[in-house]
Design an enzyme around this catalytic site. Structure first.
Site, PDB file in Angstrom:
ATOM      1  N   GLU A 126     -20.568  18.796  83.557  1.00  0.00           N
ATOM      2  CA  GLU A 126     -20.031  18.498  81.918  1.00  0.00           C
ATOM      3  C   GLU A 126     -21.568  18.245  81.165  1.00  0.00           C
ATOM      4  O   GLU A 126     -22.472  17.744  81.672  1.00  0.00           O
ATOM      5  CB  GLU A 126     -19.379  17.201  81.766  1.00  0.00           C
ATOM      6  CG  GLU A 126     -18.098  17.200  82.457  1.00  0.00           C
ATOM      7  CD  GLU A 126     -17.455  15.670  82.460  1.00  0.00           C
ATOM      8  OE1 GLU A 126     -16.605  15.667  83.182  1.00  0.00           O
ATOM      9  OE2 GLU A 126     -18.079  14.866  81.864  1.00  0.00           O
ATOM     10  N   CYS A 146     -21.933  12.832  92.295  1.00  0.00           N
ATOM     11  CA  CYS A 146     -22.883  11.678  92.570  1.00  0.00           C
ATOM     12  C   CYS A 146     -22.541  10.892  93.962  1.00  0.00           C
ATOM     13  O   CYS A 146     -21.419  10.584  94.222  1.00  0.00           O
ATOM     14  CB  CYS A 146     -22.846  10.759  91.440  1.00  0.00           C
ATOM     15  SG  CYS A 146     -24.056   9.375  91.508  1.00  0.00           S
ATOM     16  N   CYS A 153     -17.145   4.682  87.551  1.00  0.00           N
ATOM     17  CA  CYS A 153     -17.631   5.899  86.958  1.00  0.00           C
ATOM     18  C   CYS A 153     -16.815   6.982  87.880  1.00  0.00           C
ATOM     19  O   CYS A 153     -16.624   7.158  88.841  1.00  0.00           O
ATOM     20  CB  CYS A 153     -19.007   5.979  87.475  1.00  0.00           C
ATOM     21  SG  CYS A 153     -19.916   7.563  86.811  1.00  0.00           S
TER      22      CYS A 153
HETATM   23  C1  LIG Z   1     -22.927   8.572  84.184  1.00  0.00           C
HETATM   24  S1  LIG Z   1     -24.586   7.565  84.209  1.00  0.00           S
HETATM   25  C2  LIG Z   1     -25.576   8.774  84.765  1.00  0.00           C
HETATM   26  C3  LIG Z   1     -26.983   8.282  84.708  1.00  0.00           C
HETATM   27  C4  LIG Z   1     -27.272   7.633  86.215  1.00  0.00           C
HETATM   28  N1  LIG Z   1     -26.591   7.863  87.018  1.00  0.00           N
HETATM   29  C5  LIG Z   1     -27.036   6.119  85.729  1.00  0.00           C
HETATM   30  O1  LIG Z   1     -26.207   5.463  86.502  1.00  0.00           O
HETATM   31  O2  LIG Z   1     -27.727   5.485  84.901  1.00  0.00           O
HETATM   32  C6  LIG Z   1     -24.925   7.383  82.563  1.00  0.00           C
HETATM   33  C7  LIG Z   1     -24.454   6.077  81.938  1.00  0.00           C
HETATM   34  O3  LIG Z   1     -22.867   5.971  82.004  1.00  0.00           O
HETATM   35  C8  LIG Z   1     -22.381   4.508  82.373  1.00  0.00           C
HETATM   36  N2  LIG Z   1     -21.103   4.890  82.738  1.00  0.00           N
HETATM   37  C9  LIG Z   1     -20.407   5.077  83.964  1.00  0.00           C
HETATM   38  N3  LIG Z   1     -19.179   5.384  83.939  1.00  0.00           N
HETATM   39  C10 LIG Z   1     -18.769   4.654  82.749  1.00  0.00           C
HETATM   40  C11 LIG Z   1     -17.697   4.270  82.071  1.00  0.00           C
HETATM   41  N4  LIG Z   1     -16.508   4.468  82.569  1.00  0.00           N
HETATM   42  N5  LIG Z   1     -17.530   3.660  80.875  1.00  0.00           N
HETATM   43  C12 LIG Z   1     -19.050   3.549  80.258  1.00  0.00           C
HETATM   44  N6  LIG Z   1     -20.043   3.910  80.751  1.00  0.00           N
HETATM   45  C13 LIG Z   1     -20.150   4.197  81.972  1.00  0.00           C
HETATM   46  C14 LIG Z   1     -23.300   4.445  83.696  1.00  0.00           C
HETATM   47  O4  LIG Z   1     -23.400   3.061  84.018  1.00  0.00           O
HETATM   48  C15 LIG Z   1     -24.700   4.860  82.890  1.00  0.00           C
HETATM   49  O5  LIG Z   1     -25.183   3.883  82.169  1.00  0.00           O
HETATM   50  S1  SF4 Z   2     -23.048   5.514  87.030  1.00  0.00           S
HETATM   51 FE1  SF4 Z   2     -21.929   7.166  87.899  1.00  0.00          FE
HETATM   52  S2  SF4 Z   2     -23.446   8.888  87.723  1.00  0.00           S
HETATM   53 FE2  SF4 Z   2     -24.548   7.041  87.415  1.00  0.00          FE
HETATM   54  S3  SF4 Z   2     -25.123   6.424  89.571  1.00  0.00           S
HETATM   55 FE3  SF4 Z   2     -23.300   5.411  89.046  1.00  0.00          FE
HETATM   56  S4  SF4 Z   2     -21.814   6.778  90.191  1.00  0.00           S
HETATM   57 FE4  SF4 Z   2     -23.594   7.989  89.871  1.00  0.00          FE
END
Ligand SMILES: C[S@@+](CC[C@H](N)C(=O)[O-])C[C@H]1O[C@@H](n2cnc3c(N)ncnc32)[C@H](O)[C@@H]1O
Ligand code: SF4
Length: 384
Positions: A126, A146, A153
């Site tokens: 995405e 991931c 997440c």
């Molecule tokens: C998808 S992650 C990708 C980058 C990296 N893996 C990280 O964890 O920072 C990007 C941001 O989205 C946040 N995130 C993941 N799931 C989420 C959710 N359901 N609601 C809000 N933020 C979320 C993560 O904690 C992170 O701060």
């Molecule tokens: S927030 Fe989602 S994408 Fe980022 S490290 Fe955790 S599992 Fe992976």
């Protein structure tokens, strides 16, 4: 600036530069044996090495690089700055392939668009286009899935499938720009995947963003769940990018429960590493904090955060939790109250503007739907 670019270039691993053979092939192509290789994703060093291997003068490498990214050439024949004979030679082994946009979800309220992109091997990621006063920002995925297993997440639901190549990350920009008729001026690597677990491709991507697309380093943000050794490495690259850390709790035990990576990289070590990062780069670190009811939005959490960050030059970004299917957590009802407490305690914090609330805003949801063959829907306004 030039000095810094040269520095990045020297550090970026590049098969071409290292082996003197064909430039680094994207992973997707490596699997395909004799299939043509994708030029999109080659760094400047890669383009130069390719031209050298073809017996062409070095400047042809820069010409190719400029047309690939500066001009967003979609096919080898569109590189009209290269002689026709050279293009014919290139076409015997090389293509330019951006992948394709499979579907779009649009939030009509705030203009956010989430796109599902199909990669050459059929995998999907995405990417999210966000409109701001200053222009357009793109949230880019760095992996298919991931491995990190954060409980809130959607990206990690099916585990890690593979890393994205630098070209596959860069193609997200080219595809969205072509589809929407916009120019992206900021990039956040906050889509599916853990960018620091795909470090070499991330650095190649940053180089392409900066030297190829002309996006300034300070307009690039990389977000990580806290892979300490890679943050240390990143600090040594001396890039001027923004670093964001997914914190989500000031408590080691809670963090371990909701973010398994915290078991390996404990909070005290992570915070120390972030301090070193700031000291080395001069770049203020942002901490991301998605508020979950009863998990990390309590008084004691606010107090602990004030204890951790009071007097520190950091920025805390409060995020409203995006609900995910079968997710164990509910979003906090106390986001503004929590922010107020932190501000009163002297913490520099903001509440992130909520974007895409009328679509599958949570990162990884759309890909997950695609995998489960659930139809992609744009929800009516207001429905969660
Ligand atoms: C998808 S992650 C990708 C980058 C990296 N893996 C990280 O964890 O920072 C990007 C941001 O989205 C946040 N995130 C993941 N799931 C989420 C959710 N359901 N609601 C809000 N933020 C979320 C993560 O904690 C992170 O701060
Ligand atoms: S927030 Fe989602 S994408 Fe980022 S490290 Fe955790 S599992 Fe992976």
């Amino acid at each position: 600036m030039k000095k810094m670019q040269a520095k990045i270039q020297n550090r970026i691993p590049d098969t071409a530069a290292r082996d003197g053979e064909a430039p680094a092939l994207p992973l997707a192509d490596e699997k395909n044996g004799d299939a043509p290789s994708n030029l999109f994703g080659l760094t400047l060093a890669g383009c130069s090495a390719l031209m050298r291997d073809l017996g062409e003068p070095k400047f042809r490498g820069r010409q190719l690089f400029e047309w690939l990214y500066g001009k967003r050439a979609m096919a080898v024949d569109a590189c009209t700055n290269l002689p026709k004979k050279l293009r014919e030679t290139l076409k015997t082994r090389w293509i330019i392939d951006w992948g394709e946009v499979l579907g779009v979800q649009a939030d009509l309220e705030d203009g956010t668009k989430k796109m599902l992109i199909r990669l050459a091997d059929g995998e999907c990621v995405e990417t999210v286009l966000m409109a701001y006063d200053y222009g357009y920002s793109l949230c880019v995925s760095s992996q298919v899935g991931c491995a990190m297993g954060c409980a809130f997440c959607a990206s990690t639901k099916g585990g890690l499938v593979r890393n994205l190549t630098a070209g596959e990350m860069a193609a997200q920009i080219a595809l969205v720009e072509a589809a929407e008729g916009v120019r992206i001026s900021r990039v956040v690597v906050m889509g599916i995947g853990e960018p620091l677990a795909n470090y070499d491709n991330l650095l190649r991507f940053i180089q392409i963003l900066n030297q190829g697309f002309g996006i300034g380093m300070r307009r690039i943000t990389v977000s990580t769940c806290g892979i300490v050794p890679m943050i240390e490495r990143l600090a040594d690259e001396a890039l001027e990018i923004n670093l964001a850390i997914s914190l989500h709790s000031p408590d080691q035990a809670v963090r371990e429960q909701i973010m398994p990576a915290a078991r390996r990289y404990p909070l005290d070590r992570l915070l120390k590493t972030c301090k070193n990062y700031f000291n080395k780069t001069g770049r203020r670190v942002t901490f991301e904090y998605a508020l979950m009811a009863g998990v990390n939005d309590r008084d004691e959490d606010a107090k602990a955060l004030i204890g951790l960050f009071s007097g520190e030059n950091v920025h805390l970004n409060l995020i409203r939790l995006n609900p995910i299917t079968d997710g164990p957590f509910a979003g906090s009802q106390n986001v503004t109250g929590f922010a107020k407490k932190l501000k009163t305690g002297g913490i520099n914090c903001t509440i992130r503007r909520r974007i895409g609330k009328n679509i599958d805003a949570a990162c990884g949801q759309l890909r997950h739907r695609q995998e489960q063959a659930v139809p992609m829907v744009t929800k009516p306004r207001g429905e969660r």
